[in-house]
Design a protein around this motif. Sequence first.
Motif, PDB file in Angstrom:
ATOM      1  N   ASP A 196      -4.317   4.784  -3.811  1.00 22.19           N
ATOM      2  CA  ASP A 196      -5.586   5.509  -3.856  1.00 22.19           C
ATOM      3  C   ASP A 196      -5.625   6.573  -4.950  1.00 22.19           C
ATOM      4  O   ASP A 196      -6.572   7.362  -5.023  1.00 22.19           O
ATOM      5  CB  ASP A 196      -5.914   6.132  -2.498  1.00 22.19           C
ATOM      6  CG  ASP A 196      -4.809   7.030  -1.979  1.00 22.19           C
ATOM      7  OD1 ASP A 196      -4.223   7.770  -2.796  1.00 22.19           O
ATOM      8  OD2 ASP A 196      -4.525   7.001  -0.772  1.00 22.19           O
ATOM      9  N   TYR A 198       0.862  -1.178   0.000  1.00 23.32           N
ATOM     10  CA  TYR A 198       0.000   0.000   0.000  1.00 23.32           C
ATOM     11  C   TYR A 198       0.902   1.233   0.000  1.00 23.32           C
ATOM     12  O   TYR A 198       1.775   1.364   0.870  1.00 23.32           O
ATOM     13  CB  TYR A 198      -0.899   0.013   1.234  1.00 23.32           C
ATOM     14  CG  TYR A 198      -1.938  -1.083   1.260  1.00 23.32           C
ATOM     15  CD1 TYR A 198      -3.249  -0.841   0.840  1.00 23.32           C
ATOM     16  CD2 TYR A 198      -1.618  -2.363   1.705  1.00 23.32           C
ATOM     17  CE1 TYR A 198      -4.210  -1.841   0.868  1.00 23.32           C
ATOM     18  CE2 TYR A 198      -2.573  -3.379   1.729  1.00 23.32           C
ATOM     19  CZ  TYR A 198      -3.865  -3.109   1.305  1.00 23.32           C
ATOM     20  OH  TYR A 198      -4.812  -4.105   1.329  1.00 23.32           O
ATOM     21  N   ASP A 247      -0.988   6.536   3.861  1.00 20.53           N
ATOM     22  CA  ASP A 247      -1.303   7.955   3.772  1.00 20.53           C
ATOM     23  C   ASP A 247      -0.766   8.704   4.985  1.00 20.53           C
ATOM     24  O   ASP A 247      -0.193   9.800   4.860  1.00 20.53           O
ATOM     25  CB  ASP A 247      -2.819   8.132   3.670  1.00 20.53           C
ATOM     26  CG  ASP A 247      -3.226   9.594   3.590  1.00 20.53           C
ATOM     27  OD1 ASP A 247      -2.815  10.263   2.629  1.00 20.53           O
ATOM     28  OD2 ASP A 247      -3.938  10.068   4.495  1.00 20.53           O
ATOM     29  N   ASN A 251      -6.412   2.981   2.631  1.00 20.65           N
ATOM     30  CA  ASN A 251      -4.984   3.228   2.477  1.00 20.65           C
ATOM     31  C   ASN A 251      -4.479   4.161   3.573  1.00 20.65           C
ATOM     32  O   ASN A 251      -3.565   4.949   3.371  1.00 20.65           O
ATOM     33  CB  ASN A 251      -4.731   3.850   1.094  1.00 20.65           C
ATOM     34  CG  ASN A 251      -3.303   3.689   0.626  1.00 20.65           C
ATOM     35  OD1 ASN A 251      -2.644   2.710   0.948  1.00 20.65           O
ATOM     36  ND2 ASN A 251      -2.808   4.662  -0.131  1.00 20.65           N
ATOM     37  N   ARG A 303      -9.321   5.935  -0.383  1.00 24.27           N
ATOM     38  CA  ARG A 303      -8.346   6.456   0.581  1.00 24.27           C
ATOM     39  C   ARG A 303      -8.526   5.859   1.976  1.00 24.27           C
ATOM     40  O   ARG A 303      -7.551   5.657   2.698  1.00 24.27           O
ATOM     41  CB  ARG A 303      -8.472   7.995   0.646  1.00 24.27           C
ATOM     42  CG  ARG A 303      -7.443   8.657   1.559  1.00 24.27           C
ATOM     43  CD  ARG A 303      -7.470  10.158   1.382  1.00 24.27           C
ATOM     44  NE  ARG A 303      -7.044  10.525   0.043  1.00 24.27           N
ATOM     45  CZ  ARG A 303      -5.756  10.676  -0.304  1.00 24.27           C
ATOM     46  NH1 ARG A 303      -4.805  10.474   0.592  1.00 24.27           N
ATOM     47  NH2 ARG A 303      -5.429  11.030  -1.515  1.00 24.27           N
ATOM     48  N   ASP A 329       1.468   5.705  -0.856  1.00 26.35           N
ATOM     49  CA  ASP A 329       0.854   7.024  -1.031  1.00 26.35           C
ATOM     50  C   ASP A 329       1.972   8.056  -1.132  1.00 26.35           C
ATOM     51  O   ASP A 329       3.079   7.835  -0.615  1.00 26.35           O
ATOM     52  CB  ASP A 329      -0.075   7.355   0.135  1.00 26.35           C
ATOM     53  CG  ASP A 329      -1.028   8.496  -0.197  1.00 26.35           C
ATOM     54  OD1 ASP A 329      -1.201   8.775  -1.397  1.00 26.35           O
ATOM     55  OD2 ASP A 329      -1.599   9.099   0.725  1.00 26.35           O
TER      56      ASP A 329
END
Length: 245
Positions: free
Chosen positions: A163, A99, A213, A209, A206, A101
């Motif tokens: 995301d 995952y 993030d 995630n 989002r 970001d």
Amino acid sequence: MVSPMPRKPLILYIAALERLIGALLVQENSEGKENSLYYLSRMMMPNELKYSPTEKLCLALVFSIQKLKHYFQAHVELTDELLDEDAMVVEVPLPWKMYFDGPAHCEGAGAGVVFITSQEEVFPYSFTLTQCCSNNVAEYQALVLWLKMAVDMKQLQLHIFGDSELLINQLLGSYEVKKPELHCYHDYAQKLIRWLSDVTLQHVPRKENKKADALAALASILTLPRPNTNHYLPIMDSTTRWGWG
């Protein structure tokens, strides 16, 4: 679709088309007719499209084994037809999950990732990016960083979740890369994906995630951005691994 019957052989059909692989799991009923138990399919990744027909069939078989593992584990007995044959068990390693970001804002840019191993171990990482850039560039920079890390770790099987709907769909080929500043990052990410043997990309909301993030957001405020140096590859100002309890 029906539920499987205990102690009855399972039959697996696999297929590999030009851009799609799929499988159908069936089982014969008491009348000798095949009942469908499970159907699955997915689009091939860009690097998989270059496979030969035989390699694509092997890909479909591995994909089926990974997704239908719970069915096969529940049917471990051998039939009488195999008594005179050598039996071989192949253990297929499960892919890691990733995952990622890469948010950017007026205070800076950061990159966060959470690796989840096949044994459910969690490894979170966070980097501060020195470039002042758009959010899409930051997302690409973050992905490139983590793909390079996966290549270095020789973790060739990876399920990637992000995301950014734009980034994921551009890498899948569904969206065109229109902005010139994204081309170099897109091409480099595709090159790294080709180095890995089995990669799937999936867009997630989002809210799914949150850990990546949070790591990226924290890293983005640790160091103020330096003047734009127009580099096309990410430059790390500081490296931090954050524990997650």
